[in-house]
Enzyme design. Structure first.
Site, PDB file in Angstrom:
ATOM      1  N   CYS A   1     -44.386 -22.712   3.908  1.00 59.05           N
ATOM      2  CA  CYS A   1     -43.418 -23.631   4.521  1.00 59.05           C
ATOM      3  C   CYS A   1     -44.116 -24.721   5.329  1.00 59.05           C
ATOM      4  O   CYS A   1     -43.632 -25.842   5.406  1.00 59.05           O
ATOM      5  CB  CYS A   1     -42.446 -22.855   5.393  1.00 59.05           C
ATOM      6  SG  CYS A   1     -43.275 -21.810   6.592  1.00 59.05           S
TER       7      CYS A   1
ATOM      8  N   GLU B   1     -39.711 -31.041  -0.589  1.00 59.03           N
ATOM      9  CA  GLU B   1     -40.628 -29.904  -0.530  1.00 59.03           C
ATOM     10  C   GLU B   1     -40.881 -29.404  -1.957  1.00 59.03           C
ATOM     11  O   GLU B   1     -39.954 -28.986  -2.645  1.00 59.03           O
ATOM     12  CB  GLU B   1     -39.991 -28.796   0.307  1.00 59.03           C
ATOM     13  CG  GLU B   1     -40.913 -27.628   0.546  1.00 59.03           C
ATOM     14  CD  GLU B   1     -40.281 -26.570   1.456  1.00 59.03           C
ATOM     15  OE1 GLU B   1     -39.060 -26.362   1.379  1.00 59.03           O
ATOM     16  OE2 GLU B   1     -41.032 -25.955   2.225  1.00 59.03           O
TER      17      GLU B   1
HETATM   18  P1  NAD Z   1     -34.389 -19.411  -1.062  1.00 59.86           P
HETATM   19  O1  NAD Z   1     -33.577 -20.069  -0.005  1.00 59.86           O
HETATM   20  O2  NAD Z   1     -34.038 -19.641  -2.476  1.00 59.86           O
HETATM   21  O3  NAD Z   1     -34.373 -17.816  -0.865  1.00 59.86           O
HETATM   22  C1  NAD Z   1     -34.691 -17.217   0.367  1.00 59.86           C
HETATM   23  C2  NAD Z   1     -33.920 -15.922   0.507  1.00 59.86           C
HETATM   24  O4  NAD Z   1     -32.524 -16.220   0.510  1.00 59.86           O
HETATM   25  C3  NAD Z   1     -34.125 -14.951  -0.655  1.00 59.86           C
HETATM   26  O5  NAD Z   1     -34.093 -13.628  -0.161  1.00 59.86           O
HETATM   27  C4  NAD Z   1     -32.914 -15.201  -1.527  1.00 59.86           C
HETATM   28  O6  NAD Z   1     -32.563 -14.097  -2.333  1.00 59.86           O
HETATM   29  C5  NAD Z   1     -31.845 -15.471  -0.480  1.00 59.86           C
HETATM   30  N1  NAD Z   1     -30.702 -16.260  -0.946  1.00 59.86           N
HETATM   31  C6  NAD Z   1     -30.644 -17.135  -1.985  1.00 59.86           C
HETATM   32  N2  NAD Z   1     -29.392 -17.630  -2.109  1.00 59.86           N
HETATM   33  C7  NAD Z   1     -28.649 -17.060  -1.117  1.00 59.86           C
HETATM   34  C8  NAD Z   1     -27.302 -17.182  -0.718  1.00 59.86           C
HETATM   35  N3  NAD Z   1     -26.446 -17.979  -1.346  1.00 59.86           N
HETATM   36  N4  NAD Z   1     -26.866 -16.465   0.356  1.00 59.86           N
HETATM   37  C9  NAD Z   1     -27.718 -15.664   1.027  1.00 59.86           C
HETATM   38  N5  NAD Z   1     -29.013 -15.499   0.685  1.00 59.86           N
HETATM   39  C10 NAD Z   1     -29.484 -16.189  -0.367  1.00 59.86           C
HETATM   40  O7  NAD Z   1     -35.877 -19.818  -0.733  1.00 59.86           O
HETATM   41  P2  NAD Z   1     -37.173 -19.452  -1.552  1.00 59.86           P
HETATM   42  O8  NAD Z   1     -37.291 -20.403  -2.666  1.00 59.86           O
HETATM   43  O9  NAD Z   1     -37.204 -18.008  -1.837  1.00 59.86           O
HETATM   44  O10 NAD Z   1     -38.294 -19.707  -0.445  1.00 59.86           O
HETATM   45  C11 NAD Z   1     -38.859 -20.936  -0.255  1.00 59.86           C
HETATM   46  C12 NAD Z   1     -38.271 -21.645   0.941  1.00 59.86           C
HETATM   47  O11 NAD Z   1     -38.456 -20.862   2.125  1.00 59.86           O
HETATM   48  C13 NAD Z   1     -38.958 -22.957   1.198  1.00 59.86           C
HETATM   49  O12 NAD Z   1     -38.031 -23.954   1.515  1.00 59.86           O
HETATM   50  C14 NAD Z   1     -39.838 -22.641   2.413  1.00 59.86           C
HETATM   51  O13 NAD Z   1     -40.225 -23.749   3.166  1.00 59.86           O
HETATM   52  C15 NAD Z   1     -38.992 -21.687   3.159  1.00 59.86           C
HETATM   53  N6  NAD Z   1     -39.793 -20.903   4.102  1.00 59.86           N
HETATM   54  C16 NAD Z   1     -39.710 -21.186   5.439  1.00 59.86           C
HETATM   55  C17 NAD Z   1     -40.485 -20.498   6.359  1.00 59.86           C
HETATM   56  C18 NAD Z   1     -40.397 -20.799   7.837  1.00 59.86           C
HETATM   57  O14 NAD Z   1     -40.934 -20.034   8.623  1.00 59.86           O
HETATM   58  N7  NAD Z   1     -39.762 -21.881   8.248  1.00 59.86           N
HETATM   59  C19 NAD Z   1     -41.355 -19.485   5.913  1.00 59.86           C
HETATM   60  C20 NAD Z   1     -41.414 -19.216   4.552  1.00 59.86           C
HETATM   61  C21 NAD Z   1     -40.631 -19.932   3.655  1.00 59.86           C
END
Ligand code: NAD
Length: 495
Positions: free
Chosen positions: A297, A394
């Site tokens: 992230c 991103e």
């Molecule tokens: P994502 O939002 O697709 O998924 C993250 C989590 O949310 C997963 O467990 C997924 O199953 C769940 N999810 C997906 N749709 C959902 C919904 N409608 N309702 C509830 N939960 C749902 O993200 P990703 O692609 O897995 O991860 C990448 C993203 O995470 C990037 O944007 C990254 O920057 C961010 N990230 C942020 C940090 C931070 O500390 N700020 C750390 C790591 C990753």
């Protein structure tokens, strides 16, 4: 380019591939299942039950029972700390197993899991274990005939949702402070990386943490994740993931109004001034964007370089990118493993095409590495304008955009011209400039003459927008899991 080394799946002990609800390992009520894939080989590692609303409901009930009637909330705080320390000790005694599992499931280079993820996971747990008996309230002097004080009590049942890029570390950032505060939890890891959190759940029971305190239900977001967010029995939702899903969560939660923390995305600037130590800056900028194949992230994906050193810096960056080893996550000397999925691979290559079509110069990489596995070579774009798609969105892959600036004011303006506000770096040997620019960069974390370091003791989170709201880590995160309740005791004596 081809991936180096054979992509043999080493024998790794898998945890129970079931849903952990209370002390039971269960199949999904619906009987549905999903597969977790090794991103380095595209082979199935395991088949797991796919939870939906019904399973989430059972888990929230188990967490509620454990909160209301179990011993976790009411035991001596020091005893809770001892339980968490026991879990940390168990993690240490399973170190190689945890590392191998995390590397296998997420396609993460094993050396980086050993060096970074694992120590951070244990450190986080031990840090919050130490907090258990130090979460104090306050006596607030209001008037002489009253004793007025503020109690801190656990918020209740916490719903945690985490992504796949640092599966266990992101989960622990939520679990450790929540459990330390006396809360109980339903954790939903990403469907792409279900295994390490299940192992943690198994070890938590072995550590004597009462059943129902930590429930683990990996699975798809739109069903299981969404059900957790809108469950009326959840008092706190703590989410790490993409801005798009974060916004949906905020909307969905409007019906039940839990407390919310959203750790979202980043498009972090890493600003290199012409008086910087160029070698150190180029080295850190390379790691800052290519670590974990750019699936970070806080990756420094916008490298802003001052005009007079622009060309030289690009050459250094390209040379360093070219020297990185792309290969099997099982090899100790691999720096870039695969991306997590075919979807992520397509997404990243789509951004590369977009960069080229919008006029950026592709200096290195930009292609899929011959498979199997979702490998992409480290990719360097120069002559990037901050308005281009590759500088605004991103990518979450190994792609860096090098942007030119003339002076300090322009550097700050470009750096802050982003919907994100998670992290930023700056490189200079001018002390006054370092502190002035650090204060002007709009980011929850600013690194000066370094890039990418985090520590459990420091708060972590964006300043709003697409980087989210609230903080993980540090003492601050304990606020997420505690309520402050005022008590007014009448001291007036009857005359
Ligand atoms: P994502 O939002 O697709 O998924 C993250 C989590 O949310 C997963 O467990 C997924 O199953 C769940 N999810 C997906 N749709 C959902 C919904 N409608 N309702 C509830 N939960 C749902 O993200 P990703 O692609 O897995 O991860 C990448 C993203 O995470 C990037 O944007 C990254 O920057 C961010 N990230 C942020 C940090 C931070 O500390 N700020 C750390 C790591 C990753």
């Amino acid at each position: 380019m081809a991936v180096t080394g054979a992509l043999v799946t080493t024998a790794v002990r898998l945890p129970p591939c079931k849903l952990l609800i209370g002390e039971e390992w269960r199949d999904a009520v619906s009987g549905k299942t999903f597969e977790t894939i090794d991103p380095a080989t595209e082979q199935v590692i395991a088949t797991l039950p796919e939870p939906d609303e019904q399973d989430i409901d059972l888990a929230v009930r188990a967490a509620r029972d454990a909160f209301e009637s179990g011993p976790w909330r009411t035991m001596r705080a020091a005893e809770r700390g001892r339980h968490l320390h026991r879990l940390a000790d168990l993690l240490r005694s399973h170190e190689e197993e945890v590392i191998a599992l995390e590397s296998l499931d997420g396609g993460k280079p094993i050396a980086s899991v050993r060096r970074q993820d694992f120590p951070a996971v244990v450190d986080c747990l031990e840090y919050y274990a130490g907090w258990c008996d130090k979460i104090t309230g306050d006596v607030v002097p209001v008037r002489p005939d009253a004793l007025t004080y503020v109690l801190r009590t656990p918020v209740g049942v916490v719903g945690g949702i985490v992504p796949w890029n640092f599966p266990l570390m992101n989960a622990m950032w939520k679990i450790a402070p929540a459990l330390a505060a006396g809360c109980t939890m339903v954790m939903k890891p990403a469907a792409e990386t279900p295994l390490s959190a299940l192992l943690l759940g198994e070890l938590a029971l072995e550590a004597g943490i009462p059943p129902g305190v930590l429930n683990v239900l990996p699975g798809p977001g739109p069903t299981a994740g969404a059900a957790l967010v809108r469950h009326p029995g959840v008092n706190k939702v703590t989410f790490t993931g993409s801005p798009a899903v974060g916004k949906q969560i905020m909307e969905r939660a409007a019906t039940t109004l839990p407390k919310i923390t959203l750790e979202l995305g980043g498009k972090s600037p890493n600003v290199v001034f012409d008086d910087a130590d160029l070698d150190a800056a180029a080295k850190a900028a390379t790691a800052g964007v290519f670590f974990n194949s750019g699936q970070v992230c806080s990756a420094g994906t916008r490298v802003l370089v001052q005009e007079s050193i622009y060309e030289e810096f690009n050459e250094r960056l390209v040379a360093r990118a070219a020297a990185l080893k792309v290969g099997s996550p099982r090899h100790e000397d691999t720096y870039l493993g695969p991306l997590i999925s075919q979807r992520q691979l397509d997404r990243v290559l789509g951004y590369v095409q977009r960069g080229v079509s919008e006029g950026a110069t592709l200096r290195y990489g930009g292609a899929r590495v011959d498979g199997p596995g979702y490998f992409v070579s480290p990719t360097v774009f120069s002559e990037v304008d901050n308005s281009m798609t590759i500088a605004r969105e991103e990518i979450f892959g190994p792609v860096v955009s090098v942007i030119r600036f003339a002076d300090e004011a322009e550097a700050v303006a470009i750096a802050n011209d982003s919907p994100y506000s998670l992290a930023a770096g700056l490189w200079t040997n001018d002390l006054a400039r370092a502190h002035t620019v650090a204060a002007e960069l709009r980011a929850g974390m600013v690194w000066v003459n370094t890039y990418g370091q985090t520590d459990t003791r420091l708060p972590w989170g964006g300043l709003g927008g697409d980087s989210g709201v609230g903080r993980d880590l540090g003492e601050t995160a304990l606020e997420n899991y505690t309520d402050r309740r005022a008590v007014w005791v009448n001291l007036r004596r009857r005359s």
